[in-house]
Design an enzyme around this catalytic site. Sequence first.
Site, PDB file in Angstrom:
ATOM      1  N   ASP A  50       2.367   4.628   0.513  1.00 56.20           N
ATOM      2  CA  ASP A  50       3.073   3.600   1.279  1.00 56.20           C
ATOM      3  C   ASP A  50       2.915   2.206   0.655  1.00 56.20           C
ATOM      4  O   ASP A  50       1.959   1.938  -0.078  1.00 56.20           O
ATOM      5  CB  ASP A  50       2.501   3.517   2.700  1.00 56.20           C
ATOM      6  CG  ASP A  50       2.887   4.724   3.544  1.00 56.20           C
ATOM      7  OD1 ASP A  50       3.428   5.703   2.993  1.00 56.20           O
ATOM      8  OD2 ASP A  50       2.617   4.688   4.759  1.00 56.20           O
TER       9      ASP A  50
ATOM     10  N   HIS B  97      -1.850   4.691  -0.365  1.00 54.55           N
ATOM     11  CA  HIS B  97      -1.108   3.446  -0.591  1.00 54.55           C
ATOM     12  C   HIS B  97      -1.005   3.116  -2.076  1.00 54.55           C
ATOM     13  O   HIS B  97      -2.006   3.188  -2.789  1.00 54.55           O
ATOM     14  CB  HIS B  97      -1.791   2.293   0.159  1.00 54.55           C
ATOM     15  CG  HIS B  97      -1.773   2.478   1.643  1.00 54.55           C
ATOM     16  ND1 HIS B  97      -2.696   3.263   2.291  1.00 54.55           N
ATOM     17  CD2 HIS B  97      -0.921   2.029   2.584  1.00 54.55           C
ATOM     18  CE1 HIS B  97      -2.415   3.276   3.594  1.00 54.55           C
ATOM     19  NE2 HIS B  97      -1.344   2.537   3.793  1.00 54.55           N
TER      20      HIS B  97
HETATM   21 ZN    ZN Z   1       2.226   0.610   5.388  1.00 54.88          ZN
END
Ligand code: ZN
Length: 353
Positions: A161, A306
């Site tokens: 992400d 991430h």
């Molecule tokens: Zn996020």
Amino acid sequence: MWIAAIAWDSRGYEVVCTHSDGRSLAPWRMGAGETDVLVRRLGELAAETGCEVAAVLDSTNGLLDGPLLAAGVTVLRADPWLLPQRPENASVSAEQLARHAAPALNRLVRLSTEVGTLAGRLDDLRRNIRDSADVERELTLRGLYLVRGAPTAPRVALTFDDGPQPPHTDGVLDVLREFQVPATFFCVGLHADAHPATLERIASEGHHIGNHTWSHPYLPDLTRDELDFQIEATNRAIRRVTGTDPRMLRPPYGSRTPDVLRWIADHGMATVLWDNDPCDWAMPGTAAIVDNAVRQTGWGSVVLMHDGGGDRSQTVRALSDIIRQLTEDGYQFATVDETLEHHAAHLAGTPAC
Ligand code: ZN
């Protein structure tokens, strides 16, 4: 003390610096790819004037607290009840943010890497999630909501992400290419717009791309028009590079309400969450990320990691060991759209291949 109020819009960020003694600097604009310039300028301002600098963000801006905190900058969040109504396609202006934040400093929330962007609002987050259970069940049956895939095979989906954000996205892509593993990237519009070449690399190397909103807001704070902008502007930025609209959206922080889930479904998009959070966002160290990820993986797991929104070098370093250990445990890797298909087949009672 200097207040550096930071606003976002469809082009990037605007910064207004005001001092408690009445001084102010000329506002400046920066692209979403220039976080390092922002950090450097705030550092220089503190050094040149001998005064502390505090960055102020609103709850619709979830992309800058990570890099600012990592650089040692104080970060304060101004919640909506302290601010005027926003336009649908931007936060309140930097000038408004500075004007309303300055007299309310003791009501702003100080953020930390360990607690995260939603410090002080975690009970609100959990209550909204609890209230969403009925709509989640309804959308699951329509193939528009996924937390994890069917537990029918040793299959796992790796997701990343908050990118695309060089050099971390490239680091992740290098490891995925080395091991020939497909993954899913939930991209934020501001970063997709700022780093089209990196987005192009994600697509050309066969990975799946989902929508992670434009500015990473706390979704329960948004009106429907604001959510529509967040979805559509991000889809446009991704479509400009890949030629196709994403069909999946991951809500920042997993934040949702029954209305938010229905509004996402109205776009024909599936809401995708996760069942495995190795907490790489808190930067607990490479070994802890590997251990968390492997320990929490089960058949059908969706792993949240991430590639943007801060220094992701720990995630990049952890990734080879995660892939190696899961492969040794017999897992195969799938993208989230494949996982969603298998899940739908499982619910329909047809065998998944
Ligand atoms: Zn996020």
